[in-house]
Design an enzyme around this catalytic site. Structure first.
Site, short mmCIF file in Angstrom:
data_model
loop_
_atom_site.label_atom_id
_atom_site.label_comp_id
_atom_site.label_asym_id
_atom_site.label_seq_id
_atom_site.Cartn_x
_atom_site.Cartn_y
_atom_site.Cartn_z
N ASP A 70 -16.14 32.28 -16.17
CA ASP A 70 -14.85 32.44 -16.84
C ASP A 70 -15.14 32.73 -18.31
O ASP A 70 -16.30 32.64 -18.78
CB ASP A 70 -13.97 31.21 -16.64
CG ASP A 70 -12.49 31.52 -16.88
OD1 ASP A 70 -12.18 32.59 -17.44
OD2 ASP A 70 -11.65 30.70 -16.50
C1 NOJ Z 1 -9.54 32.73 -18.57
C2 NOJ Z 1 -8.84 32.22 -17.33
O1 NOJ Z 1 -9.25 30.89 -17.07
C3 NOJ Z 1 -9.09 33.06 -16.10
O2 NOJ Z 1 -8.25 32.61 -15.06
C4 NOJ Z 1 -8.84 34.51 -16.40
O3 NOJ Z 1 -9.04 35.28 -15.24
C5 NOJ Z 1 -9.79 34.94 -17.52
N1 NOJ Z 1 -9.51 34.16 -18.70
C6 NOJ Z 1 -9.66 36.43 -17.83
O4 NOJ Z 1 -8.45 36.71 -18.39
#
Ligand code: NOJ
Length: 771
Positions: A293
């Site tokens: 993430d």
């Molecule tokens: C952080 C988030 O936790 C995740 O769910 C998301 O897909 C990513 N950012 C990308 O935007």
């Protein structure tokens, strides 16, 4: 990968732009899964041999185009082979420009893949995931994912950061809006359906969007519902309740896994070798790609498991991370780590192979422009109305709304007389879309006010007043508007706004108040310690109630709220979550009875925040509370009624249904056998309608405590007035399995209770014995 089994790859270079010289061209043929993998492995091995260490490391970097990485910087990275994939770029023109740079500037011309948060829609925004789950209708849910995949791939995208299948039992967590609720079994069914719908028949299909199931793992269990917080969990709960949906998505063939930001029993998921290697690869046989993430490798230092950036990079890669999202650590530190031998070439190759494999599976080596076609075919207007799928969005949304209360059948409303539409969310396009609204445009969204006006045409008079701001709390508004102008604040005094709404209400026959949360209140990082309606809206509702006019509350929110007071005040309550582009029309369909509501809650609604966590499939206690005989020394809160306000599986219709007693095909079930449990469901009202018949089981005595009830089947059934249907469920040993104290998956003989009903509380009961 699983979803390649009936693969017919029909990709040619015909649609690659003239002059695009492909040095790495994959073969194209109709193949079996094994043949595809063999060819892919050979192709990727060959490519790896040609790559320098830096080029391999470059493939592990996924970057977001934005202020940190403007386009000219990315151009240089592409030239130098320093980037493997891009996210947050959503038009064919932009994507083509970057792929062109790869083809023109880079040495090996390894295509980029492009990813985005296509979570509940792309250009057409569908209901949020929690709302989709409320439909209990897999065709409905699949339709939303198919259309989203179509639109995203028409824009040139290859991968989505979805589905989010984190089990959520704590409505303080803003991200419950992104998941499918508290039930493991239901979420697992949905996970499977959504992965297949996004990915289609084969990854090389023109409109196949590869999924990256998230957030692996257990993110939904962050302590206290506070985002990014730690997760601490027993192995039984982990394997029984929280892990199955990820497994279901992987078994359905998800090409990617996004690794969670949280730690698990002290070890951050991004540094968790057990999670990413032993469980995911060795036990579950996952063959796709693991992606962090956002910025998660950097965060290993903050978690306190890495001493410096070099250490964080080493730990992440060795733990099983292949691709890093939005940080430069791999590119900065892996070259030296490989040189010194701290990371072996084999480890680097394994990570790089994952990236190249998915690119191969996406068909990008065969044709880097596969999702793009020729530039001449680009839409003139990316945001054109004609690119939207409004009919599908409206249909999906109306099937997902949940009627919570309908006193004296005040709903459906008549399309005549005078209707007051009030509330801070009644005419808010931005909020109607919900969070993670991808490439959706607020200006293309239909609000409840607009939907009602369109529905009644000239047959009724509709007045509008905002009535209140979403919140009067400056700190909350500042938080919501921190990065964008998300919430418009009306500068009038709260009293002036309420006065206007009351005046409008007094002139009307009925008041429809659209209240709840701004989209940003139910989002990443939007945890709440209080799940009441904001005070500004409570004041508005109290004033509307005092007019004595019939009061319909249309709720817009991304989490269960504590609604005891509103339940008393309102004549009708309709839970509409965040319904997307066609939200207002879909809500009007239900308000006026053009569609009879059929949704059921996928999460329990607590009475107050103090009851959290509250979920229907909890373990029994040694001192259970029973309302008939409460007792002092029983498990309950003495200052709150026991149980949720609205239970899991609950939702009303404009008609009524009865459920007969449960009849069992046999009181006994043989080992490896099955029994049938059936009921007769009758539409006892005057309208045709659908309801969800739900089957729950309870293992009465086992070697460890088993939940008081667990969903193991359901059927959504449409019945005409007076019509009856026998609904039958087959129960097999698979439905009875659990992890025992030694973490073995077992089925233990003995008595099982069977419950069938229209929600998790009002059920008919029977039992059988497993021999
Ligand atoms: C952080 C988030 O936790 C995740 O769910 C998301 O897909 C990513 N950012 C990308 O935007």
């Amino acid at each position: 990968m699983k979803w390649l089994t009936s693969l017919t790859i029909a990709i040619g270079l015909a649609c690659a732009p003239a002059g695009a010289q492909l040095t790495n061209t994959a073969p194209v043929a109709a193949q079996s899964n094994a043949a595809h993998q063999a060819q892919r492995d050979a192709f990727v091995s060959d490519l790896l041999r040609k790559m320098t260490t830096d080029e391999k490391i470059g493939q592990l970097r996924l970057i977001s185009v934005g202020t940190d990485n403007p386009k000219h910087v990315i151009r240089e990275m592409i030239r130098d082979g320093q980037v493997g994939a891009i996210f947050n770029t959503v038009t064919r023109q932009d994507i083509r420009a970057m792929q062109d740079q790869v083809m023109e500037l880079s040495r090996l011309k390894i295509p980029l893949f492009f990813a985005y948060d296509v979570v509940h829609g792309h250009r057409t925004i569908f209901p949020i995931a929690l709302e989709l789950a409320s439909s209990w209708d897999m065709n409905n849910i699949a339709k939303s994912a198919r259309v989203s995949a179509y639109e995203a791939t028409e824009d040139g995208l290859n991968m989505t950061w979805a589905p989010m299948v984190d089990i959520t039992r704590d409505p303080r967590w803003g991200r419950v809006s992104e998941g499918f609720g508290e039930d493991t079994w239901l979420t697992s069914q949905i996970a499977r359906v959504v992965v297949k719908a996004f990915q289609g028949e084969a990854p090389t299909d023109r409109h196949s969007l590869m999924t990256s199931v998230k957030h692996f793992a257990l993110y939904g269990a962050v302590e206290g519902g506070r985002d990014y917080n730690t997760v601490d969990m027993s192995p039984q709960r982990m394997f029984q309740d929280y892990l199955p949906p990820y497994k279901a998505a992987i078994d359905a063939g998800s090409g990617g896994v996004m690794v969670a930001l949280n730690s698990i029993n002290g070890v951050p998921a991004t540094a968790n070798r057990w999670l990413l290697k032993e469980l995911l690869r060795d036990q579950w046989k996952f063959q796709g790609i693991t992606i962090t993430d956002h910025g998660a490798i950097k965060e290993l230092m903050k978690h306190g498991v890495a001493s410096d950036p070099r250490d964080a990079s080493r730990i992440a890669l060795k733990s099983g991370i292949a691709m890093s999202m939005s940080d430069e650590y791999f590119v900065k530190y892996l070259p030296e780590l490989v040189k010194s031998g701290a990371i072996t070439v084999q480890e680097l190759d394994e990570a790089c192979r994952q990236v190249l494999n998915v690119k191969y599976d996406m068909g990008l080596f065969a044709d880097p422009y596969r999702m793009l076609g020729a530039a001449s075919s680009d839409p003139v207007d990316t945001n054109a109305e004609s690119r939207l799928h409004r009919a599908e969005a409206r249909d999906v949304a109306k099937r997902s709304l949940v009627l919570l209360k309908n006193r004296l059948n005040i709903l459906p409303l008549k399309k005549s007389g005078v209707i007051a539409v009030v509330g801070p969310l009644a005419d808010s396009k931005r909020d109607t879309m919900g969070s993670w609204s991808a490439a959706g445009l607020a200006r293309q969204t239909v609000t409840v006010y607009r939907g009602i006006r369109t529905a009644v045409g000239n047959d009724a008079t509709v007045f509008y007043a905002k009535g209140a701001n979403v919140s009067n709390h400056k700190g909350i508004i500042d938080f919501l508007n921190q990065y964008e102008d998300a919430v418009q604040v009306d500068p009038r005094s709260p009293q002036a706004m309420i006065d206007e709404a009351v005046a409008v209400a007094k002139k009307s026959d009925v008041v429809v108040a659209v209240v709840g949360e701004a989209a940003g209140m139910a989002h990443e990082a939007s945890s709440r310690s209080n799940i009441d309606l904001p005070q500004s809206q409570r004041d508005l509702i109290a004033a509307l109630k005092a007019t004595g006019k019939p009061l319909v509350l249309v709720l817009m929110n991304g989490r269960p709220l504590a609604l005891v007071r509103e339940d008393q005040q309102a004549d009708a309550l309709l839970e509409t979550w965040f319904s997307g582009t066609e939200g207002g029309n879909a809500i009007a369909d239900v308000l006026f009875g053009d569609y009879n509501p059929s949704g059921k809650l996928p999460m329990s609604f607590p009475r107050s925040v103090g009851q959290i966590p509250i979920y229907y499939n909890h373990l029994p206690s040694g001192r259970p509370y029973t309302p008939e005989n409460p007792g002092k020394y029983t498990s309950h809160y003495y200052d709150e009624a026991n149980g949720p306000l609205y239970p899991f599986g609950y939702g009303l219709s404009y008609t009524t249904f009865s459920v007969s007693d449960v009849s069992m095909s046999s009181p006994l079930m043989k080992r490896n056998g099955s029994v049938n449990a059936s009921v007769t469901v009758t539409n006892t009202g005057k309208r045709a309608g659908e309801t969800v018949v739900q089957l729950y089981l309870h293992d009465v005595v086992a070697s460890i405590s088993r939940p008081v009830k667990e969903l193991r089947g359901y059927e959504k059934v449409m019945l005409q007035p007076g019509e009856s249907r026998v609904i039958s469920f087959t129960i097999t040993e698979d439905d009875l399995k659990f992890y025992n104290a030694q973490m073995q998956q077992v089925v233990e003989p003995g008595k099982f209770e069977v419950f069938i009903g229209l929600d998790s509380q009002r059920v008919k009961q029977q039992s059988f014995t497993l021999l």
